[in-house]
Design a protein around this motif. Structure first.
Motif, PDB file in Angstrom:
ATOM      1  N   LEU A  65       0.896  -1.376   0.014  1.00  0.00           N
ATOM      2  CA  LEU A  65       0.089   0.005  -0.046  1.00  0.00           C
ATOM      3  C   LEU A  65       0.721   1.299   0.161  1.00  0.00           C
ATOM      4  N   LEU A  66       1.966   1.246   0.682  1.00  0.00           N
ATOM      5  CA  LEU A  66       2.969   2.477   0.904  1.00  0.00           C
ATOM      6  C   LEU A  66       3.711   2.608  -0.399  1.00  0.00           C
ATOM      7  N   GLU A  67       3.794   1.680  -1.091  1.00  0.00           N
ATOM      8  CA  GLU A  67       4.517   1.661  -2.247  1.00  0.00           C
ATOM      9  C   GLU A  67       3.842   2.502  -3.421  1.00  0.00           C
ATOM     10  N   ASN A  68       2.709   2.567  -3.310  1.00  0.00           N
ATOM     11  CA  ASN A  68       1.576   3.042  -4.283  1.00  0.00           C
ATOM     12  C   ASN A  68       1.319   4.470  -3.830  1.00  0.00           C
ATOM     13  N   HIS A  69       1.711   5.529  -4.181  1.00  0.00           N
ATOM     14  CA  HIS A  69       1.464   6.850  -3.780  1.00  0.00           C
ATOM     15  C   HIS A  69       0.064   7.278  -3.757  1.00  0.00           C
ATOM     16  N   TYR A  70      -0.617   6.831  -4.889  1.00  0.00           N
ATOM     17  CA  TYR A  70      -2.161   7.398  -4.888  1.00  0.00           C
ATOM     18  C   TYR A  70      -2.952   6.465  -4.039  1.00  0.00           C
ATOM     19  N   LEU A  71      -2.752   5.239  -3.980  1.00  0.00           N
ATOM     20  CA  LEU A  71      -3.360   4.445  -3.368  1.00  0.00           C
ATOM     21  C   LEU A  71      -3.150   4.518  -1.812  1.00  0.00           C
ATOM     22  N   GLN A  72      -1.858   4.930  -1.498  1.00  0.00           N
ATOM     23  CA  GLN A  72      -1.861   5.138   0.049  1.00  0.00           C
ATOM     24  C   GLN A  72      -2.435   6.518   0.373  1.00  0.00           C
ATOM     25  N   LYS A  73      -2.633   7.647  -0.377  1.00  0.00           N
ATOM     26  CA  LYS A  73      -3.326   8.859  -0.335  1.00  0.00           C
ATOM     27  C   LYS A  73      -4.741   8.488  -0.171  1.00  0.00           C
ATOM     28  N   LEU A  74      -5.375   7.638  -1.157  1.00  0.00           N
ATOM     29  CA  LEU A  74      -6.612   7.246  -0.926  1.00  0.00           C
ATOM     30  C   LEU A  74      -7.061   6.681   0.289  1.00  0.00           C
ATOM     31  N   ASN A 134      -7.437   9.278   2.976  1.00  0.00           N
ATOM     32  CA  ASN A 134      -8.629   9.949   2.909  1.00  0.00           C
ATOM     33  C   ASN A 134      -9.977   9.055   3.263  1.00  0.00           C
ATOM     34  N   ASN A 135      -9.865   7.948   3.108  1.00  0.00           N
ATOM     35  CA  ASN A 135     -10.978   7.091   3.544  1.00  0.00           C
ATOM     36  C   ASN A 135     -10.768   6.289   4.764  1.00  0.00           C
ATOM     37  N   GLY A 136      -9.906   6.985   5.688  1.00  0.00           N
ATOM     38  CA  GLY A 136      -9.999   6.714   7.128  1.00  0.00           C
ATOM     39  C   GLY A 136      -9.214   5.294   7.457  1.00  0.00           C
ATOM     40  N   LEU A 137      -8.251   4.586   6.602  1.00  0.00           N
ATOM     41  CA  LEU A 137      -7.728   3.519   6.847  1.00  0.00           C
ATOM     42  C   LEU A 137      -6.288   3.982   7.597  1.00  0.00           C
ATOM     43  N   ASP A 138      -6.102   3.640   8.705  1.00  0.00           N
ATOM     44  CA  ASP A 138      -4.925   3.812   9.683  1.00  0.00           C
ATOM     45  C   ASP A 138      -3.984   2.752   9.363  1.00  0.00           C
TER      46      ASP A 138
END
Length: 208
Positions: free
Chosen positions: A165-174, A177-181
């Motif tokens: 998840l952290l490797e994918n910049h846009y997915l990380q931001k999403l 933004n959707n509350g996944l800690d």
């Protein structure tokens, strides 16, 4: 549907032959029930055997599907199909550990395509990303229902999930933004009320 004592008594009064005919008629109409009974009654394979087979299947299908990452709609439909097969496996075997491990494996195998996914327009992969985030949340909810003896193995899957998840910049931001800690991606750090947290996030219009 609840069955009355009278209805149960009437069924019990059937002869052996009549019961056999009724059972086979029902099984022909309910393939999932048929598979479940076969597994419980005579299948030589264990739940672990079935899970191992499903792991291989998930990996093989995602490897084939990776050729079509550029077609986001088709790729997502394939991922959903594999997810449905995992659900069927769980219904047949009641494999609670596999319900978590197989879904996390699915997520991780999808995200092995991060380099190809990241090159696409965000609009094209948005639905896939939201699907993945929802699946992560649902997996965390399922972890809280598992015996803690399984947590060490699940943590390995979650560690892989977090890294990808952290490797994918846009997915990380999403995710953010959707509350996944990301701190929750360790079994002993998952909030006790993770299911309520997800419901609250959805009620605010996110995860969609």
């Amino acid at each position: 549907m609840e069955y009355s004592k009278e209805f149960k008594a009437a069924l019990s009064a059937f002869s052996g032959t009549e019961k056999d005919k009724l059972i086979f008629r029902l099984l022909r109409k309910d393939k999932l029930l048929s598979k479940k009974l076969y597994f419980e009654l005579i299948d030589p394979e264990t739940t672990d055997d079935k899970r191992n087979t499903m792991e291989e299947h998930v990996e093989e299908q995602l490897l084939l599907a990776s050729k079509y990452v550029g077609n986001a709609k088709y790729f997502l439909s394939t991922v959903r199909k594999i997810s449905a097969e995992i659900t069927e496996h769980v219904k047949i075997t009641t494999d609670k550990f596999g319900e978590v491990s197989l879904n996390l494996l699915l997520i991780n195998k999808v995200l092995e395509n991060n380099s190809d996914l990241s090159r696409q327009r965000f609009d094209n992969v948005y639905k896939l990303y939201i699907y993945i985030i929802n699946k992560v949340f649902k997996s965390l909810i399922l972890v809280k229902k598992l015996d803690e003896d399984y947590w060490m193995e699940i943590d390995e899957y979650l560690r892989d999930t977090q890294n990808k998840l952290l490797e994918n910049h846009y997915l990380q931001k999403l995710c953010i933004n959707n509350g996944l800690d990301f701190n929750w991606l360790k079994c002993d750090r998952i909030p006790e009320n993770i299911d309520q947290i997800m419901k609250e996030i959805k009620s605010q219009g996110f995860l969609r």
